[in-house]
Design a protein around this motif. Sequence first.
Motif, PDB file in Angstrom:
ATOM      1  N   UNK A 113      78.693 -85.216 -13.569  1.00 40.70           N
ATOM      2  CA  UNK A 113      77.977 -84.782 -12.374  1.00 40.70           C
ATOM      3  C   UNK A 113      77.910 -83.272 -12.249  1.00 40.70           C
ATOM      4  N   UNK A 114      78.774 -82.562 -12.933  1.00 42.43           N
ATOM      5  CA  UNK A 114      78.747 -81.102 -12.856  1.00 42.43           C
ATOM      6  C   UNK A 114      77.399 -80.559 -13.327  1.00 42.43           C
ATOM      7  N   UNK A 115      76.765 -81.231 -14.295  1.00 39.73           N
ATOM      8  CA  UNK A 115      75.446 -80.792 -14.758  1.00 39.73           C
ATOM      9  C   UNK A 115      74.395 -80.996 -13.675  1.00 39.73           C
ATOM     10  N   UNK A 116      74.534 -82.068 -12.918  1.00 36.38           N
ATOM     11  CA  UNK A 116      73.594 -82.339 -11.825  1.00 36.38           C
ATOM     12  C   UNK A 116      73.673 -81.251 -10.766  1.00 36.38           C
ATOM     13  N   UNK A 117      74.884 -80.940 -10.349  1.00 38.14           N
ATOM     14  CA  UNK A 117      75.037 -79.937  -9.283  1.00 38.14           C
ATOM     15  C   UNK A 117      74.646 -78.550  -9.772  1.00 38.14           C
ATOM     16  N   UNK A 118      74.886 -78.264 -11.043  1.00 41.12           N
ATOM     17  CA  UNK A 118      74.437 -76.981 -11.584  1.00 41.12           C
ATOM     18  C   UNK A 118      72.912 -76.885 -11.559  1.00 41.12           C
ATOM     19  N   UNK A 119      72.234 -78.001 -11.825  1.00 48.15           N
ATOM     20  CA  UNK A 119      70.772 -77.992 -11.790  1.00 48.15           C
ATOM     21  C   UNK A 119      70.258 -77.730 -10.375  1.00 48.15           C
ATOM     22  N   UNK A 120      70.903 -78.308  -9.365  1.00 44.61           N
ATOM     23  CA  UNK A 120      70.469 -78.071  -7.990  1.00 44.61           C
ATOM     24  C   UNK A 120      70.750 -76.633  -7.560  1.00 44.61           C
ATOM     25  N   UNK A 134      57.096 -72.723  -9.316  1.00 46.37           N
ATOM     26  CA  UNK A 134      58.141 -72.827 -10.334  1.00 46.37           C
ATOM     27  C   UNK A 134      59.400 -73.441  -9.758  1.00 46.37           C
ATOM     28  N   UNK A 135      59.703 -73.089  -8.511  1.00 44.17           N
ATOM     29  CA  UNK A 135      60.883 -73.674  -7.866  1.00 44.17           C
ATOM     30  C   UNK A 135      60.728 -75.182  -7.736  1.00 44.17           C
ATOM     31  N   UNK A 136      59.507 -75.654  -7.418  1.00 40.98           N
ATOM     32  CA  UNK A 136      59.294 -77.098  -7.306  1.00 40.98           C
ATOM     33  C   UNK A 136      59.495 -77.795  -8.649  1.00 40.98           C
ATOM     34  N   UNK A 137      59.150 -77.119  -9.722  1.00 39.46           N
ATOM     35  CA  UNK A 137      59.377 -77.713 -11.043  1.00 39.46           C
ATOM     36  C   UNK A 137      60.867 -77.827 -11.351  1.00 39.46           C
ATOM     37  N   UNK A 138      61.630 -76.834 -10.952  1.00 39.69           N
ATOM     38  CA  UNK A 138      63.082 -76.908 -11.165  1.00 39.69           C
ATOM     39  C   UNK A 138      63.684 -78.009 -10.293  1.00 39.69           C
ATOM     40  N   UNK A 139      63.172 -78.165  -9.067  1.00 41.13           N
ATOM     41  CA  UNK A 139      63.645 -79.251  -8.193  1.00 41.13           C
ATOM     42  C   UNK A 139      63.338 -80.600  -8.831  1.00 41.13           C
ATOM     43  N   UNK A 140      62.118 -80.746  -9.366  1.00 37.65           N
ATOM     44  CA  UNK A 140      61.768 -82.010 -10.019  1.00 37.65           C
ATOM     45  C   UNK A 140      62.684 -82.275 -11.213  1.00 37.65           C
ATOM     46  N   UNK A 141      63.006 -81.230 -11.976  1.00 35.15           N
ATOM     47  CA  UNK A 141      63.918 -81.402 -13.110  1.00 35.15           C
ATOM     48  C   UNK A 141      65.310 -81.798 -12.632  1.00 35.15           C
ATOM     49  N   UNK A 143      65.980 -83.475  -9.931  1.00 37.99           N
ATOM     50  CA  UNK A 143      65.899 -84.882  -9.523  1.00 37.99           C
ATOM     51  C   UNK A 143      65.960 -85.812 -10.723  1.00 37.99           C
ATOM     52  N   UNK A 144      65.213 -85.471 -11.770  1.00 36.76           N
ATOM     53  CA  UNK A 144      65.227 -86.314 -12.970  1.00 36.76           C
ATOM     54  C   UNK A 144      66.618 -86.360 -13.587  1.00 36.76           C
ATOM     55  N   UNK A 145      67.309 -85.225 -13.591  1.00 31.57           N
ATOM     56  CA  UNK A 145      68.669 -85.202 -14.119  1.00 31.57           C
ATOM     57  C   UNK A 145      69.597 -86.046 -13.254  1.00 31.57           C
ATOM     58  N   UNK A 146      69.394 -86.008 -11.939  1.00 32.22           N
ATOM     59  CA  UNK A 146      70.214 -86.821 -11.033  1.00 32.22           C
ATOM     60  C   UNK A 146      70.027 -88.304 -11.326  1.00 32.22           C
ATOM     61  N   UNK A 147      68.797 -88.700 -11.628  1.00 29.86           N
ATOM     62  CA  UNK A 147      68.535 -90.103 -11.968  1.00 29.86           C
ATOM     63  C   UNK A 147      69.057 -90.444 -13.362  1.00 29.86           C
ATOM     64  N   UNK A 148      68.904 -89.501 -14.298  1.00 32.12           N
ATOM     65  CA  UNK A 148      69.279 -89.788 -15.684  1.00 32.12           C
ATOM     66  C   UNK A 148      70.782 -89.881 -15.878  1.00 32.12           C
TER      67      UNK A 148
END
Length: 336
Positions: A113-120, A134-141, A143-148
Amino acid sequence: MSGLERRYQRLLRAYPAEYRRARGAEIVGTYLDLAGPGRRWPSPADAADLLRGGLRQRLRAAGADDLIPGVRLAAVLAFLTATALAGAWSVLELRPPPAAWGVRTVGPFVSIGVAVWAAWLCAAAAYAVAPARWARRVIAAAMLLTLAVVPVAALAGLPRPPLLVLVPQVGLGLVALALPDRLPAPMRSVPLLAAAAAAFAQLNLQPPVDFVATSYQWVGRQILPWAAAVILAVVLLLGAGLALRADHRGGWALATLVTPLGLLSLHILAGAADGLLHGATTPGWAALAATAVVVGLLGPALLPLTITLRGRIRRPGPARSGDRCPTCGHTAERVP
């Protein structure tokens, strides 16, 4: 009629029927004049422009002019909450149990989960310094990491945060994708500051004991409902203040946040439902899953239902000062 004109006519169905009858030929003619020679299909930009215009006209016809600003307000609050939670969870990941306990960890961290929180946290930094698209693209990424992280943890046999924590993060992220493009620089930095403040608070408030994976469940049950209560209080206060100026953004923001609020309060809602139906003191997985499905469907259904009901109860009448024209959106300046 050419094929390109027919395709523009199909896209024009996004507009209300009355608007199409009054302005349809003019709109299609303008797009045809601007189209390059030999073009057979509308460009993606033209298609998006027509769909956006149709949505705006339908919202105006239904008296829901404040919907889009309300959704943007909800997006700001959702992103602020998501980044603050990521800051708090990232601190929890920094205290793995001792190796003597025999609990599986991911190096110096409790779970992947540390990777998920780092992405957020990266999304918060991107929104502070980069253009909103660009910020919305990082948010989408993020989210995808949170699901993956769920299937990855299952396949690799690694620990992960529980669904009780991951699912609300995804719900907040979906709303956060509607972040406004133009905000003052200090406002864009608030999510990053909130994440830092939450991490600092968690670092100082957490008891000086080793963290184990089950603590995610315990801490989540304490933090998430409070986060929902804070969001609800802020929306109600903002909505009341805006309503004094005949601005209904607060109501639309609340309707948009129904699903994230429900997911943050999932343990409480599922516990109430399970206790009412079966007399259970703590909710089981069946109750949690069923409540999550109901909450997940309620929010998306609430907005179109509200728009439909509001459109039906509207009564046409003479234009008064301050009323908006359903076609151009301009306000009336005097009583006719």
